[in-house]
Design a protein around this motif. Structure first.
Motif, mmCIF file in Angstrom:
data_model
loop_
_atom_site.group_PDB
_atom_site.id
_atom_site.type_symbol
_atom_site.label_atom_id
_atom_site.label_comp_id
_atom_site.label_asym_id
_atom_site.label_seq_id
_atom_site.Cartn_x
_atom_site.Cartn_y
_atom_site.Cartn_z
ATOM 1 N N HIS A 177 59.736 36.592 45.961
ATOM 2 C CA HIS A 177 58.283 36.206 46.143
ATOM 3 C C HIS A 177 57.379 37.537 45.920
ATOM 4 C CE1 HIS A 177 59.801 33.838 50.066
ATOM 5 N NE2 HIS A 177 60.528 33.430 48.564
ATOM 6 N N ALA A 178 56.067 37.059 44.869
ATOM 7 C CA ALA A 178 55.321 38.153 44.442
ATOM 8 C C ALA A 178 53.504 37.553 44.812
ATOM 9 C CB ALA A 178 55.757 38.225 43.014
ATOM 10 N N MET A 179 52.888 38.259 43.799
ATOM 11 C CA MET A 179 52.160 37.913 42.831
ATOM 12 C C MET A 179 51.997 36.279 42.905
ATOM 13 S SD MET A 179 49.472 41.157 42.317
ATOM 14 C CE MET A 179 47.984 40.487 42.637
ATOM 15 N N ASN A 180 51.025 35.513 43.240
ATOM 16 C CA ASN A 180 51.094 33.687 42.996
ATOM 17 C C ASN A 180 50.375 33.357 42.644
ATOM 18 O OD1 ASN A 180 53.929 33.770 43.172
ATOM 19 N ND2 ASN A 180 53.151 33.511 45.787
ATOM 20 N N GLY A 181 49.106 32.332 42.634
ATOM 21 C CA GLY A 181 48.306 31.938 42.252
ATOM 22 C C GLY A 181 46.654 32.462 43.107
ATOM 23 N N MET A 182 46.129 32.218 41.585
ATOM 24 C CA MET A 182 44.528 32.685 41.692
ATOM 25 C C MET A 182 43.825 31.227 42.051
ATOM 26 S SD MET A 182 44.926 36.340 40.189
ATOM 27 C CE MET A 182 45.042 35.634 38.866
ATOM 28 N N GLN A 183 42.353 31.396 42.705
ATOM 29 C CA GLN A 183 41.058 30.472 42.825
ATOM 30 C C GLN A 183 40.338 32.087 42.309
ATOM 31 O OE1 GLN A 183 40.892 26.857 42.036
ATOM 32 N NE2 GLN A 183 42.257 27.544 40.659
ATOM 33 N N LEU A 184 39.077 31.506 41.862
ATOM 34 C CA LEU A 184 37.822 32.354 41.464
ATOM 35 C C LEU A 184 36.676 31.442 42.177
ATOM 36 C CD1 LEU A 184 36.755 34.736 40.472
ATOM 37 C CD2 LEU A 184 35.973 33.708 38.740
ATOM 38 N N ASP A 185 35.826 32.126 42.795
ATOM 39 C CA ASP A 185 34.086 31.762 43.079
ATOM 40 C C ASP A 185 33.447 32.104 41.927
ATOM 41 O OD1 ASP A 185 32.018 30.715 44.460
ATOM 42 O OD2 ASP A 185 33.300 31.296 46.249
ATOM 43 N N SER A 186 33.274 31.710 41.349
ATOM 44 C CA SER A 186 32.453 32.194 40.121
ATOM 45 C C SER A 186 30.933 32.278 41.112
ATOM 46 C CB SER A 186 31.939 31.654 39.530
ATOM 47 O OG SER A 186 31.692 30.300 38.975
ATOM 48 N N SER A 187 30.492 32.212 42.016
ATOM 49 C CA SER A 187 29.199 32.068 42.282
ATOM 50 C C SER A 187 28.691 33.234 43.367
ATOM 51 C CB SER A 187 28.781 30.541 43.276
ATOM 52 O OG SER A 187 29.618 30.912 44.315
ATOM 53 N N LYS A 188 29.917 33.932 43.684
ATOM 54 C CA LYS A 188 29.991 35.117 44.406
ATOM 55 C C LYS A 188 30.988 35.464 44.622
ATOM 56 C CE LYS A 188 29.842 31.728 49.189
ATOM 57 N NZ LYS A 188 30.844 31.895 50.144
ATOM 58 N N GLN A 189 31.012 36.140 43.111
ATOM 59 C CA GLN A 189 32.656 36.604 42.437
ATOM 60 C C GLN A 189 33.563 37.289 43.295
ATOM 61 O OE1 GLN A 189 33.111 38.977 39.159
ATOM 62 N NE2 GLN A 189 31.863 36.129 38.794
ATOM 63 N N ILE A 190 34.503 35.963 44.094
ATOM 64 C CA ILE A 190 35.328 36.499 44.545
ATOM 65 C C ILE A 190 36.703 35.971 43.913
ATOM 66 C CG2 ILE A 190 36.614 35.880 47.398
ATOM 67 C CD1 ILE A 190 34.169 37.813 47.484
ATOM 68 N N LEU A 191 37.850 36.745 44.312
ATOM 69 C CA LEU A 191 39.090 36.062 44.402
ATOM 70 C C LEU A 191 40.086 36.226 45.115
ATOM 71 C CD1 LEU A 191 40.681 35.444 41.014
ATOM 72 C CD2 LEU A 191 41.228 37.693 41.495
ATOM 73 N N TYR A 192 40.268 34.928 44.987
ATOM 74 C CA TYR A 192 41.505 34.521 46.006
ATOM 75 C C TYR A 192 43.214 34.782 45.462
ATOM 76 C CZ TYR A 192 37.368 33.085 49.001
ATOM 77 O OH TYR A 192 36.222 32.461 49.644
ATOM 78 N N GLY A 218 52.679 37.833 52.405
ATOM 79 C CA GLY A 218 52.438 36.629 53.338
ATOM 80 C C GLY A 218 51.490 36.213 54.057
ATOM 81 N N ALA A 219 50.272 36.677 52.667
ATOM 82 C CA ALA A 219 49.682 36.465 52.901
ATOM 83 C C ALA A 219 48.282 35.787 51.693
ATOM 84 C CB ALA A 219 48.478 37.475 53.185
ATOM 85 N N VAL A 220 46.808 35.226 52.136
ATOM 86 C CA VAL A 220 46.110 34.860 51.010
ATOM 87 C C VAL A 220 44.923 35.694 50.927
ATOM 88 C CG1 VAL A 220 44.233 33.573 49.565
ATOM 89 C CG2 VAL A 220 46.310 32.187 50.905
ATOM 90 N N VAL A 221 44.902 37.096 50.104
ATOM 91 C CA VAL A 221 43.746 37.959 49.757
ATOM 92 C C VAL A 221 42.448 37.534 49.662
ATOM 93 C CG1 VAL A 221 45.258 39.778 50.282
ATOM 94 C CG2 VAL A 221 45.118 39.164 48.202
ATOM 95 N N LYS A 222 41.455 37.967 49.661
ATOM 96 C CA LYS A 222 40.199 38.820 48.838
ATOM 97 C C LYS A 222 39.304 39.433 48.627
ATOM 98 C CE LYS A 222 35.884 38.885 51.819
ATOM 99 N NZ LYS A 222 35.061 38.079 52.536
ATOM 100 N N VAL A 223 39.877 39.066 46.999
ATOM 101 C CA VAL A 223 39.272 40.396 46.520
ATOM 102 C C VAL A 223 37.664 39.946 45.808
ATOM 103 C CG1 VAL A 223 39.348 41.549 43.952
ATOM 104 C CG2 VAL A 223 41.492 41.164 45.451
ATOM 105 N N ASP A 224 36.726 41.099 46.621
ATOM 106 C CA ASP A 224 35.461 40.929 46.195
ATOM 107 C C ASP A 224 34.718 41.738 44.929
ATOM 108 O OD1 ASP A 224 32.255 40.767 45.963
ATOM 109 O OD2 ASP A 224 32.063 41.261 47.625
ATOM 110 N N LEU A 225 35.374 41.483 44.053
ATOM 111 C CA LEU A 225 35.250 41.983 42.403
ATOM 112 C C LEU A 225 33.389 42.950 42.730
ATOM 113 C CD1 LEU A 225 35.686 38.328 40.422
ATOM 114 C CD2 LEU A 225 37.369 40.591 41.233
ATOM 115 N N LYS A 226 32.640 41.858 43.123
ATOM 116 C CA LYS A 226 31.380 43.128 43.206
ATOM 117 C C LYS A 226 31.842 44.587 44.285
ATOM 118 C CE LYS A 226 28.555 40.388 45.754
ATOM 119 N NZ LYS A 226 30.347 39.672 46.239
ATOM 120 N N LYS A 227 32.759 44.223 44.628
ATOM 121 C CA LYS A 227 33.195 45.884 45.667
ATOM 122 C C LYS A 227 33.504 46.478 44.601
ATOM 123 C CE LYS A 227 32.429 44.502 50.206
ATOM 124 N NZ LYS A 227 32.449 43.484 51.965
#
Length: 477
Positions: A177-192, A218-227
């Protein structure tokens, strides 16, 4: 319901003895789709795929290699590679052991998630990578790194990719179990990002090398790229009593069974978004801004529920059971969603790490994370007997728009599924779209009306490396 990497790596030596897939065009009809294979592709153990803004197909591999295929459709069910580009920058990342010491003999990086962004002239690749080993005592449980690949603009006459590490120190289990899939909300520059758990059902076990779940596992994290003001941003860690300094010389690497795990900060660019998962594998953020995640269910024998499960005041990492089998699931998630797999570390701050200087990696207790919710008792999930791995949204208007906005998932049972949603985005049901006839299909992507090859569905097979295309019966009609 064994997890995909566990099955593949255990059986891989025997696969080559019987595995055979037809090269190139096959024209096999599956309902409203016809299956063929991409001619001229060469992938060894591919893990994820996605079309970029430049209409090329980006494919990640188990060892960290990323291959980009320029593809041309030369006729019905006839797709051919016309150019290949290889990116090796992720493979150059150094690896460490779980005490944080460099291990230069360990080469490559495990990559199971990529996310494409940018423009056709300047594509961007977000890559999640970690320690490439499996079932190894010395795996660095803080080895997860989020990197960004982009063109080096100092080279005017040729494309040269450069790597920038954005965040370092995400958790990674000692199994698979590792870092898996990602999705980007480009309008907010948030990466899940989907982060796999360290345990089977919330407690450490001998078969999983005795590592408990961490604050971020065991979670989905939010990375705020702006920060992220300065890169790389190293996740702050607990003060490991076995290592001098805080931070010590090897931070953020070397989770050391939790003694040096990342801890949460209120002002960090990385935060928990949804929790309570075992091994969240893939994410999809739809055009309607709904976020869905697939989660691989638990297995018998790999570790059980906490003895004090459902008791927030008394829950600990202790368990006297071997675990039970649970269904594989798809969740519609939002901020503070809980999936139902306990995490004693997050549930109660009394569960600390380091004996001489006990520390909790969370800011406050989260009592809900003491509870186990069996997927069989829930009506808001779509469940599967075998693991659903890759997931995407069908955005094309083929078939009179009947599939538009619905989810497409690829399952370990070799079937491609359509997952239906209601107008509010809630999960309704599933149905088999087609049998892929692939041994271990691992990821899936689609293209919309404005993308390359509108309405087609693309699937990668892990052991054979084949890329399969499912072309709709009304292609371009």
């Amino acid at each position: 319901m064994k997890k995909i990497f566990f099955m593949v790596f255990v059986l891989l030596g025997g696969i080559s003895a019987f595995l055979f897939l037809e090269e190139g065009r096959s024209g096999k009809k599956h309902g409203s789709f016809t299956q063929s294979f991409l001619e001229g592709s060469y992938s060894i153990n591919p893990t994820s795929l996605q079309f970029g803004p430049d209409n090329r197909l980006y494919v990640s591999h188990r060892d960290g290699l990323i291959i980009i295929y320029a593809i041309k459709r030369k006729g019905k069910n006839n797709y051919q590679v016309v150019d290949i580009e290889r990116i090796k920058e992720i493979q150059k990342l150094p690896n460490h052991n779980d005490q944080g010491k460099l291990e230069p003999e360990v080469l490559g990086r495990l990559v199971t998630g990529i996310c494409l962004a940018g423009t056709s002239e300047n594509p961007l690749i977000y890559v999640a990578s970690s320690d490439p080993r499996f079932r190894n005592e010395q795996i660095d449980t803080n080895s997860g790194i989020l990197s960004l690949l982009s063109y080096d603009k100092s080279f005017q006459k040729k494309r040269v990719w450069q790597r920038k590490d954005l965040v370092r120190g995400f958790p990674r289990s000692k199994l698979d179990h590792a870092m898996n899939g990602m999705q980007l909300d480009s309008s907010k520059q948030i990466l899940y990002i989907a982060l796999g758990g360290n345990t089977n059902m919330g407690t450490s076990s001998k078969k999983l090398y005795g590592v408990p779940d961490y604050a971020l596992s065991g979670a989905v994290v939010k990375v705020d790229l702006k920060k992220i003001e300065k890169t790389p941003y190293d996740l702050p860690t607990l003060d490991d009593e076995s290592r001098l300094g805080d931070p010590d010389f090897n931070d953020p690497f070397g989770g050391n069974r939790g003694k040096n795990q990342a801890h949460l900060l209120s002002f960090s660019p990385v935060s928990l978004y949804a929790t309570g998962f075992r091994n969240p594998y893939d994410l999809v953020l739809t055009q309607n801004k709904k976020l869905y995640v697939t989660d691989n269910g638990a297995n018998v024998g790999l570790g059980g529920l906490p003895d004090e499960v459902n008791n927030p005041e008394k829950i600990t990492d202790s368990s006297s059971s071997i675990g039970l089998r649970t269904l594989n699931t798809v969740h519609l998630i939002e901020k503070d969603y809980y999936g139902g797999i306990p995490n004693p570390t997050r549930a109660n701050r009394k569960n600390t790490f380091n004996v001489k200087k006990p520390q909790s990696p969370v800011l406050q207790s989260s009592p809900k994370e003491a509870y186990f919710i069996d997927p069989k008792t829930r009506k808001d999930l779509v469940t599967f007997y075998y693991s659903l791995n890759g997931i995407t949204e069908y955005q094309a208007s083929n078939f009179g728009g009947q599939m538009q906005g619905q989810l497409i998932g690829i399952n370990l049972d070799k079937n491609l599924y359509k997952i239906s949603l209601n107008d509010d985005g809630k999960l309704i049901n599933k149905e088999i779209l087609t049998d892929t006839r692939l041994p271990f299909p691992l990821d899936v992507t689609t293209t919309g009306d404005k993308g390359p090859f509108p309405g087609t569905i693309w699937v990668i097979d892990y052991p054979s490396g084949k890329i399969s295309i499912f072309e709709p019966a009304d292609y371009l009609q």
